[in-house]
Write an enzyme that holds these catalytic residues in place. Sequence first.
Site, PDB file in Angstrom:
ATOM      1  N   CYS A   2       0.828  -1.197   0.000  1.00 46.49           N
ATOM      2  CA  CYS A   2       0.000   0.000   0.000  1.00 46.49           C
ATOM      3  C   CYS A   2       0.870   1.259   0.000  1.00 46.49           C
ATOM      4  CB  CYS A   2      -0.939   0.100   1.196  1.00 46.49           C
ATOM      5  SG  CYS A   2      -2.061  -1.272   1.339  1.00 46.49           S
ATOM      6  N   ARG A  27       3.949  -0.171  -4.911  1.00 48.95           N
ATOM      7  CA  ARG A  27       3.727  -0.713  -3.569  1.00 48.95           C
ATOM      8  C   ARG A  27       2.453  -1.555  -3.476  1.00 48.95           C
ATOM      9  NH1 ARG A  27       6.744   1.920   0.291  1.00 48.95           N
ATOM     10  NH2 ARG A  27       5.272   1.312   1.901  1.00 48.95           N
ATOM     11  N   TRP A  74      -2.459  -2.836  -1.650  1.00 53.11           N
ATOM     12  CA  TRP A  74      -2.069  -4.234  -1.777  1.00 53.11           C
ATOM     13  C   TRP A  74      -2.845  -4.939  -0.674  1.00 53.11           C
ATOM     14  CZ3 TRP A  74       0.633  -7.997   1.123  1.00 53.11           C
ATOM     15  CH2 TRP A  74       1.071  -9.106   0.381  1.00 53.11           C
ATOM     16  N   ASN A 100      -1.624   2.171   5.615  1.00 56.37           N
ATOM     17  CA  ASN A 100      -0.702   1.145   5.134  1.00 56.37           C
ATOM     18  C   ASN A 100      -0.264   0.347   6.352  1.00 56.37           C
ATOM     19  OD1 ASN A 100       1.480  -0.263   3.967  1.00 56.37           O
ATOM     20  ND2 ASN A 100       2.866   1.466   4.231  1.00 56.37           N
ATOM     21  N   GLY A 101      -0.302  -1.006   6.261  1.00 52.85           N
ATOM     22  CA  GLY A 101       0.111  -1.828   7.400  1.00 52.85           C
ATOM     23  C   GLY A 101      -1.073  -2.611   7.939  1.00 52.85           C
ATOM     24  N   GLU A 465      18.247 -16.909  -7.715  1.00 53.14           N
ATOM     25  CA  GLU A 465      17.804 -15.565  -8.110  1.00 53.14           C
ATOM     26  C   GLU A 465      17.230 -15.570  -9.531  1.00 53.14           C
ATOM     27  OE1 GLU A 465      17.060 -13.018  -6.669  1.00 53.14           O
ATOM     28  OE2 GLU A 465      17.185 -11.373  -8.084  1.00 53.14           O
ATOM     29  N   LYS A 469      13.446 -14.427 -10.421  1.00 52.70           N
ATOM     30  CA  LYS A 469      13.118 -13.369 -11.396  1.00 52.70           C
ATOM     31  C   LYS A 469      12.089 -13.890 -12.394  1.00 52.70           C
ATOM     32  CE  LYS A 469      14.174 -10.628  -9.735  1.00 52.70           C
ATOM     33  NZ  LYS A 469      14.834 -10.360  -8.518  1.00 52.70           N
ATOM     34  N   GLU A 472       8.495 -14.559 -10.719  1.00 54.04           N
ATOM     35  CA  GLU A 472       7.723 -13.419 -10.215  1.00 54.04           C
ATOM     36  C   GLU A 472       7.178 -12.519 -11.320  1.00 54.04           C
ATOM     37  OE1 GLU A 472       9.794 -10.790  -7.541  1.00 54.04           O
ATOM     38  OE2 GLU A 472      11.619 -10.889  -8.722  1.00 54.04           O
ATOM     39  N   HIS A 488      19.642 -35.986  -6.639  1.00 57.69           N
ATOM     40  CA  HIS A 488      18.976 -36.495  -5.437  1.00 57.69           C
ATOM     41  C   HIS A 488      17.462 -36.275  -5.476  1.00 57.69           C
ATOM     42  CE1 HIS A 488      22.799 -37.426  -3.594  1.00 57.69           C
ATOM     43  NE2 HIS A 488      23.228 -36.224  -3.957  1.00 57.69           N
ATOM     44  N   LYS A 587       6.344  -3.875  -3.931  1.00 56.00           N
ATOM     45  CA  LYS A 587       7.787  -3.626  -3.840  1.00 56.00           C
ATOM     46  C   LYS A 587       8.282  -3.709  -2.402  1.00 56.00           C
ATOM     47  CE  LYS A 587      11.737  -2.224  -5.593  1.00 56.00           C
ATOM     48  NZ  LYS A 587      12.471  -3.280  -6.315  1.00 56.00           N
TER      49      LYS A 587
HETATM   50  C1  F6R Z   1      12.241  -9.892  -5.704  1.00 54.10           C
HETATM   51  C2  F6R Z   1      12.100  -8.871  -4.695  1.00 54.10           C
HETATM   52  C3  F6R Z   1      11.763  -9.294  -3.306  1.00 54.10           C
HETATM   53  C4  F6R Z   1      12.584  -8.466  -2.303  1.00 54.10           C
HETATM   54  C5  F6R Z   1      12.159  -8.791  -0.865  1.00 54.10           C
HETATM   55  C6  F6R Z   1      13.007  -8.059   0.149  1.00 54.10           C
HETATM   56  O1  F6R Z   1      12.563  -9.345  -6.950  1.00 54.10           O
HETATM   57  O2  F6R Z   1      12.245  -7.723  -4.969  1.00 54.10           O
HETATM   58  O3  F6R Z   1      11.979 -10.651  -3.128  1.00 54.10           O
HETATM   59  O4  F6R Z   1      13.939  -8.746  -2.491  1.00 54.10           O
HETATM   60  O5  F6R Z   1      10.815  -8.447  -0.695  1.00 54.10           O
HETATM   61  O6  F6R Z   1      12.894  -6.682   0.001  1.00 54.10           O
HETATM   62  P1  F6R Z   1      13.940  -5.701   0.670  1.00 54.10           P
HETATM   63  O7  F6R Z   1      15.258  -5.942   0.033  1.00 54.10           O
HETATM   64  O8  F6R Z   1      13.402  -4.324   0.403  1.00 54.10           O
HETATM   65  O9  F6R Z   1      13.969  -6.027   2.133  1.00 54.10           O
END
Ligand code: F6R
Length: 592
Positions: A2, A27, A74, A100-101, A465, A469, A472, A488, A587
């Site tokens: 949010c 967000r 969100w 937010n929260g 990673e 990517k 997501e 395994h 984000k």
């Molecule tokens: C993936 C991504 C998330 C963040 C995670 C931690 O692309 O962006 O997995 O890495 O939510 O976020 P931060 O680094 O802001 O604590």
Amino acid sequence: MCGIIGYTGEESALPLLLGGLERLEYRGYDSAGVALIEGKKLIVEKRVGKIRELVRSLWGKPYSGKTGIGHTRWATHGAPSLKNAHPHTDSRNEFAVVHNGIIENFLEIREELKREGIRFRSETDTEVIAHLIARSYRGDLLSAVLETVERLKGAFAFAVITVHEPGRIVGVKQGSPLVVGIGEGENFLASDIPAILPYTRKVITLSDGEVVDITPEGVNIYDFYGNPITKEIMIVPWDIVSAERGGFKHFMLKEIHEQPKAVGDTVRGLISSGEILPFSLKDFRRVILIACGTSYHACLVGKFWMEKLVGVPVEVVYASEFRYADIPVSDKDLVIGVSQSGETIDTKFAMNMAKEKGATTVALVNVVGSSIDREADHSVYTHAGPEIGVAATKTFTAQLAALYYLSLRENPDRETLIGDLMQVPSLIETVLEKAEEVERIAEKFLKKKNFLYLGRYLNYPIALEGALKLKEISYIHAEGYPAGEMKHGPIALIDENMPVVVIAPQDRVYEKTLSNIEEVRTRKGTVVSVGFEGDERLRKLSSDLMEIPHVPEDITPFLTVVPLQLLAYFIASKLGLDVDQPRNLAKTVTVE
Ligand code: F6R
């Protein structure tokens, strides 16, 4: 999780709120809404979906109110629907709240308010705030908010306006981020700095337990007991250009291409800070790295570097697991929390818990002044600039740069290793020059439903990673695995329909990785590899090879991740998906 924004001044608030919401959309984007004081009336407009739906619904509506609040959601409590969209109001439509929260005790408050005859219009936790403020209001919004805050438990930030006091916004911060923007005859509130950067670079970052009272003429800050607090105004160095797309189709692609700068700025920032920490990592019995998501993957690489270059034992723990496990932590431990946003609640809580147990805490963050930055004993910064795409890219390589720097600063070969690190930006440029080749490869895999990503040693976290990517942003199932572990279990998945992305630079595990590739080929899997330029052995074993320059093995993660980011990007973009705002994600994750 949010985004909230508020404006009060001489301008018509609506365009400013909508512009700010667009910049906060990363967000959350389940629904959006605004509330404006129009004369003596409170106007609330909301829509399910993205901000553009809200903008369309407002075309031609003659609103000119000069005070307002806005929200992009969100969903946590209550489905993404119109009735659950913010702003929420009290029963008489005199107070509007954006939040937010999470209000953890909202059910208890809701029952209490229902017994008093209040009828709820949404399923959200937020609505209780509007009703509590209305119930406490006796002519002064600030006092009503302070009385309300006493009742609330959880991590949250909210902003409220009322028809009784046009021109005034009161905001509260407790756990979720909230910043104040200072203008000339106008002032702002927002969840994040980029939302208000086009209007002002003068910002106050609120701390937990603070309430802000804003009018066009001034900004006053108080603690939850109503005692005034003096805060420093920060001049934000970013300009708005760095938060715009600049000719790229998506922010994610722009940010992938910004990695040379992000790594270069981070290394220069660390070098120019002198002694970044007043102790050696070796002063501790072990280092614990805590993070989530992509930042967690950076920590997994960091562990290999710290153990090799410093010789200190390192544990890497997901922040969400750390908090509820009985990991013995004491003053003999150094805990480093790695977070792009510096606001991820799991990481913040885990760090605070480690601190309570006596550990020394270090925040490794991209956002200066964020909660994790402020609450840790020490801070180390990445200088990647604002990252808007929900999928982390440039902040990941910047985190790698900071973790590598932390490791090499204690090594006798420090000067040589810094020299290697300084080469990384131009080496990433070389990889980016081959983006078109990756785009061509991506074309072949658009119909695949599953991917396996394999890597060993330093490139095992890069396999994780790469898979993250892809899943997501493209919604294609992808699993990252240590290549040696494949036999395994996961090997059972391999057939002619399974693309297997293998990271195989010529490092200490190269021969072993080639054997793992043979195992995949024997089961008819299609191998797409990432390896050194001109590696003909690897090329022969692969349907496609994504090349990186020859570098010492420690440097490989900085480069091998780049083709994997591009591969995920091109697949998602060619599938026509919303790369920068993938479904269900946000984000900054400020809920547990
Ligand atoms: C993936 C991504 C998330 C963040 C995670 C931690 O692309 O962006 O997995 O890495 O939510 O976020 P931060 O680094 O802001 O604590």
